[in-house]
Design an enzyme around this catalytic site. Structure first.
Site, short mmCIF file in Angstrom:
data_model
loop_
_atom_site.label_atom_id
_atom_site.label_comp_id
_atom_site.label_asym_id
_atom_site.label_seq_id
_atom_site.Cartn_x
_atom_site.Cartn_y
_atom_site.Cartn_z
N ARG A 210 49.32 156.34 54.61
CA ARG A 210 48.69 155.92 53.36
C ARG A 210 48.41 157.13 52.47
NH1 ARG A 210 43.84 152.07 54.80
NH2 ARG A 210 43.95 151.79 52.53
N ARG B 98 38.80 141.74 51.83
CA ARG B 98 39.02 143.10 51.36
C ARG B 98 40.49 143.51 51.49
NH1 ARG B 98 37.64 148.44 54.91
NH2 ARG B 98 38.13 149.94 53.28
N GLU C 88 38.98 156.32 69.02
CA GLU C 88 38.94 156.03 67.58
C GLU C 88 40.06 155.05 67.24
OE1 GLU C 88 39.75 159.58 65.33
OE2 GLU C 88 40.11 158.49 63.46
N PRO D 22 31.78 151.42 57.64
CA PRO D 22 31.54 150.79 56.34
C PRO D 22 32.70 149.93 55.82
CG PRO D 22 31.96 153.13 56.08
CD PRO D 22 31.80 152.89 57.55
N ASN D 23 32.30 148.85 55.17
CA ASN D 23 33.20 147.92 54.48
C ASN D 23 34.02 147.03 55.42
OD1 ASN D 23 32.55 148.80 51.77
ND2 ASN D 23 33.63 150.69 52.29
N TYR E 195 44.81 145.19 55.01
CA TYR E 195 44.09 144.89 56.26
C TYR E 195 44.35 143.49 56.80
CZ TYR E 195 41.67 149.15 54.91
OH TYR E 195 41.39 150.45 54.56
C1 DQA Z 1 40.32 152.10 58.22
C2 DQA Z 1 41.11 153.15 57.45
C3 DQA Z 1 40.20 153.97 56.57
O1 DQA Z 1 40.95 154.93 55.83
C4 DQA Z 1 39.49 153.07 55.56
O2 DQA Z 1 38.57 153.82 54.79
C5 DQA Z 1 38.83 151.90 56.20
C6 DQA Z 1 39.49 151.22 57.31
C7 DQA Z 1 41.25 151.16 59.04
O3 DQA Z 1 40.74 150.52 59.95
O4 DQA Z 1 42.44 151.08 58.76
O5 DQA Z 1 37.77 151.44 55.75
O6 DQA Z 1 39.46 152.76 59.15
#
Ligand code: DQA
Length: 144
Positions: free
Chosen positions: A106, A17, A97, A9-10, A22
């Protein structure tokens, strides 16, 4: 060798974003780099993104028998989803992962991954390179 690449997601909002966290790279740009490396390594990639936990569970389940491995950035579901963890455990495909940001540097809640215990390994904190390193590691693991 067929690899399923899953963005959670996102991640469709990358580029606009939280650029301080990021960067400005878009998901399309990341996918293009992943595809280039896939070609170099002789991999057949299928890349998908979903904001829905159920869709992610469905796609992971359907990977069994079709793919040799999974590269996944579960995004926020990393820290909440027993369902995605169980799906990965159930299909038992080699999985890596990845995270763009260093989830261990973080907020405290991000340092907990429900996914890490059921995958080969986790790569976190290298931006787009997390995906590229993860794909190389996955490919090498499967070829061995
Ligand atoms: C993420 C890290 C996660 O904590 C966060 O919710 C994301 C992106 C990353 O790629 O750094 O959406 O997976």
């Amino acid at each position: 060798m067929k690899i399923l690449v899953v963005h959670g997601p996102n991640l469709n909002l990358l580029g606009i974003r939280e650029p301080d966290v990021y960067g400005k790279v878009t998901l399309a740009e990341i996918n293009s780099e992943i595809s280039d490396l896939g070609n170099e390594l002789g991999l057949d990639l299928h890349i998908m993104q979903s904001n829905s936990e159920g869709d992610l569970v469905d796609i992971i389940q359907s990977a069994q028998g079709l793919y040799n491995g999974i590269l996944i950035n579960p995004a926020a579901y990393t820290h909440t989803s027993v369902a995605i963890r169980d799906a990965l455990s159930a299909v038992a495909l080699p999985t890596v992962e990845v995270h763009l940001s260093n989830i261990h540097s973080r907020e405290e809640f991000r340092s907990r991954s429900f996914i890490a215990p059921v995958v080969l390994g986790q790569i976190s904190g290298f931006g787009t390179d997390s995906y590229l390193l993860g794909l190389r590691a996955l490919s090498q693991h499967i070829k061995k």
